[in-house]
Design an enzyme around this catalytic site. Structure first.
Site, PDB file in Angstrom:
ATOM      1  N   VAL A 114      12.901   6.009 -12.265  1.00 38.63           N
ATOM      2  CA  VAL A 114      12.668   7.415 -12.583  1.00 38.63           C
ATOM      3  C   VAL A 114      14.009   8.116 -12.776  1.00 38.63           C
ATOM      4  CG1 VAL A 114      10.520   7.470 -11.297  1.00 38.63           C
ATOM      5  CG2 VAL A 114      12.647   8.119 -10.154  1.00 38.63           C
TER       6      VAL A 114
ATOM      7  N   ASP B 221      -0.297  -7.613   1.716  1.00 39.16           N
ATOM      8  CA  ASP B 221       0.249  -6.252   1.722  1.00 39.16           C
ATOM      9  C   ASP B 221       1.782  -6.271   1.715  1.00 39.16           C
ATOM     10  OD1 ASP B 221       0.408  -3.534   1.767  1.00 39.16           O
ATOM     11  OD2 ASP B 221      -0.359  -3.290   3.809  1.00 39.16           O
TER      12      ASP B 221
ATOM     13  N   LEU C  97      13.523  -3.182 -15.595  1.00 39.07           N
ATOM     14  CA  LEU C  97      12.820  -2.397 -14.579  1.00 39.07           C
ATOM     15  C   LEU C  97      12.752  -0.925 -14.974  1.00 39.07           C
ATOM     16  CD1 LEU C  97      14.406  -3.959 -11.367  1.00 39.07           C
ATOM     17  CD2 LEU C  97      12.256  -4.581 -12.475  1.00 39.07           C
TER      18      LEU C  97
ATOM     19  N   GLY D 166       3.893   5.976   8.727  1.00 42.65           N
ATOM     20  CA  GLY D 166       5.259   5.933   8.221  1.00 42.65           C
ATOM     21  C   GLY D 166       6.027   4.687   8.607  1.00 42.65           C
ATOM     22  N   ASN D 167       5.529   3.943   9.629  1.00 43.44           N
ATOM     23  CA  ASN D 167       6.166   2.686  10.005  1.00 43.44           C
ATOM     24  C   ASN D 167       5.887   1.573   9.006  1.00 43.44           C
ATOM     25  OD1 ASN D 167       5.737   3.745  13.160  1.00 43.44           O
ATOM     26  ND2 ASN D 167       7.582   2.567  12.797  1.00 43.44           N
ATOM     27  N   SER D 168       4.857   1.732   8.186  1.00 41.70           N
ATOM     28  CA  SER D 168       4.436   0.664   7.288  1.00 41.70           C
ATOM     29  C   SER D 168       5.590   0.185   6.416  1.00 41.70           C
ATOM     30  CB  SER D 168       3.294   1.150   6.394  1.00 41.70           C
ATOM     31  OG  SER D 168       2.148   1.453   7.158  1.00 41.70           O
TER      32      SER D 168
ATOM     33  N   HIS E  84       0.812  -1.222   0.000  1.00 39.49           N
ATOM     34  CA  HIS E  84       0.000   0.000   0.000  1.00 39.49           C
ATOM     35  C   HIS E  84       0.847   1.276   0.000  1.00 39.49           C
ATOM     36  CE1 HIS E  84       0.479  -0.133   4.524  1.00 39.49           C
ATOM     37  NE2 HIS E  84       0.548   1.178   4.327  1.00 39.49           N
TER      38      HIS E  84
END
Length: 379
Positions: free
Chosen positions: A254, A125, A251, A199-201, A95
Site C-alpha cells: 500500500v 491459521d 508483491l 491482539g496476541n494472535s 485470520h
C-alpha cells in the site's frame, strides 16, 4: 641388612600417611565449599540473576515482535507477528490479515511500515507478510524440532487490544490438541496456561530459558485462562517455501498515505507514550544502543552514542509515575513524568536515589516517530 631396609620402609609409610592426610583435608575442604555454595544468600543471588535473565529474554524478544493491522473499508483487525528471517518476513495468523485490503506493521520502536502478503494458508491459521524496510535486521530464532514438554515454562508476546508488546507467562499444559475454529484446522497444537486474546494472535510463544520461538499464539478461551499455540516446527517449512518464492517486485504494497498516520491524534499520543516507555525500559535493561536509536537526528548530532551511554551507564534502577501527555499539534506530543533514578556513585560501593521531572518531546521525522528532545530537572 635389616637396618638398611628399615629406613626406606619407614620413609614410605610416612609418605603414604601424609598423602592420606592430605587427601582427607582436601575432601573436607570440598565439603565446606559445597556447603557455602548452597547457603541461602547465594541462592538469593542466583534467583535475582534468573529474574534478570527473564527480563533480558523478554526485552530482546520484543524487538522481533510487531503489531499487525489489517484494514478493510469498514473494519480494522489487530494482531501480532514476529520477524523470522533476513528478508523482513513476518509470521502471523492468517485470520489477522485474511480479508484485509491494507496491511501494515508497527515495530517495537513505533515505526509503521506497509506490508504485503507473501503466503496465506486457507487451512492452517498461518500467514507470512513482508516488510522490505526490515530486511537485514535481527530476527527471532526458532526451534525447528519438537522438544517441548508438558510443564515447560513459556512466554507469550503480543499486542492485545492494541497495546504493543504485552507479556504473559505460563506453562505448556497440554500437547497434540485438535479442533476447528472459523474454518481453520488446528492440529497438534500446544495448550498453554498463558492467556491469549485477540491482539496476541500471531505473536511468538517463547521458551522461557532459551529465548527461542517454539510456537505461534493463535486462539484462547473467552475467560482467558487457556490459550492454544501452533508449534513452529509444524509450519516453518511452509513459511520458508513462501519466502523463497516471493519477490518484492511481484508483491503489492500500500502507499504510505493509505496507512494509519499521525492524522489521528489519539493514536499519536498512544504511540508517543509507548515510545517513552520503551526508551526507559531500554535504559533500565542497559540496552543503550536500542535507546539511542529512538532519538531524533538533532539529538544524535548533539550527543554521540558514547556520550549518551556515559550519561546513563551509572543507572542501577528506574521507577517512574504514570505518563502525562499533551498533544501540541497533529505532529508532536509533549510527555512529562516523575522518575526516581538509583545510580552508582564514583566509588561503586554506594548508590544514590534522585528524583527528576522528565519532559520528552516526540514528533515525526522522515515519517517515523522519534524522541526529539529530553529535558530533566532534579526535584
Amino acid at each position: 641388612m635389616r637396618k638398611r631396609l628399615f629406613l626406606p620402609i619407614l620413609l614410605s609409610v610416612i609418605i603414604l600417611l601424609a598423602g592420606i592426610a592430605g587427601f582427607l583435608l582436601l575432601q573436607e575442604q570440598w565439603k565446606k565449599e559445597e556447603t557455602e555454595i548452597n547457603n541461602p544468600f547465594l541462592q538469593k543471588v542466583n534467583s535475582d540473576n534468573r529474574d534478570l535473565d527473564l527480563k533480558t529474554i523478554i526485552h530482546q524478544s520484543e524487538k522481533n515482535v510487531l503489531q499487525i493491522q489489517g484494514r478493510t473499508e469498514n473494519n480494522t483487525t489487530t494482531g501480532s507477528g514476529f520477524l523470522y528471517n533476513e528478508k523482513g518476513d513476518i509470521i502471523t495468523n492468517a485470520h489477522v490479515i485474511d480479508k484485509a485490503d491494507i496491511i501494515y506493521a508497527r515495530t517495537a520502536d513505533a515505526r509503521v511500515y506497509p506490508a504485503a502478503v507473501v503466503g496465506l494458508s486457507k487451512e492452517t491459521d498461518i500467514a507470512v507478510i513482508r516488510v522490505p524496510q526490515l530486511a537485514g535486521q535481527r530476527y527471532a530464532s526458532v526451534q525447528r524440532e519438537d522438544t517441548a514438554e508438558i510443564g515447560d515454562e513459556v512466554i507469550a508476546l503480543g499486542s492485545p487490544h492494541g497495546f504493543q508488546n504485552t507479556v504473559t507467562t505460563g506453562i505448556i499444559s497440554g500437547k497434540d490438541r485438535q479442533f476447528m475454529v472459523d474454518g481453520y484446522n488446528y492440529s497438534n497444537v500446544y495448550q498453554i496456561s498463558a492467556s491469549i486474546t485477540h491482539g496476541n494472535s500471531g505473536g511468538p510463544l517463547i521458551n522461557r530459558y532459551t529465548g527461542e520461538v517454539i510456537a505461534v499464539n493463535s486462539v484462547g478461551t473467552e475467560d482467558g485462562t487457556i490459550g492454544f499455540s501452533i508449534p513452529i516446527h509444524e509450519v516453518i517449512e511452509q513459511a520458508e517455501q513462501w519466502s523463497e518464492q516471493a519477490h518484492n517486485d511481484q508483491l503489492e504494497f500500500v502507499q504510505a498515505e493509505d496507512m494509519l498516520t499521525s492524522s489521528q491524534p489519539e493514536a499519536l499520543k498512544e504511540d508517543a507514550e509507548y515510545l517513552v516507555d520503551y526508551f526507559l525500559d531500554s535504559i533500565a535493561i542497559r540496552d543503550y544502543v536500542n535507546a539511542y536509536t529512538l532519538l531524533g537526528s538533532t539529538l544524535q548530532m548533539e550527543m554521540s552514542y558514547a556520550e549518551f551511554r556515559d550519561r546513563y551507564i551509572q543507572i542501577v534502577d528506574i521507577h517512574y509515575d504514570e505518563l502525562s501527555s499533551d498533544l501540541n499539534d497533529n505532529q508532536s506530543v509533549r510527555i512529562e513524568t516523575e522518575i526516581q533514578i538509583k545510580s552508582n556513585q564514583q566509588n561503586q560501593k554506594e548508590t544514590k536515589l534522585t528524583a527528576y521531572l522528565y519532559e520528552f518531546l516526540l514528533g515525526y521525522e522522515n515519517d517515523q516517530l522519534k524522541i526529539l528532545d529530553i529535558m530533566a530537572t532534579e526535584m
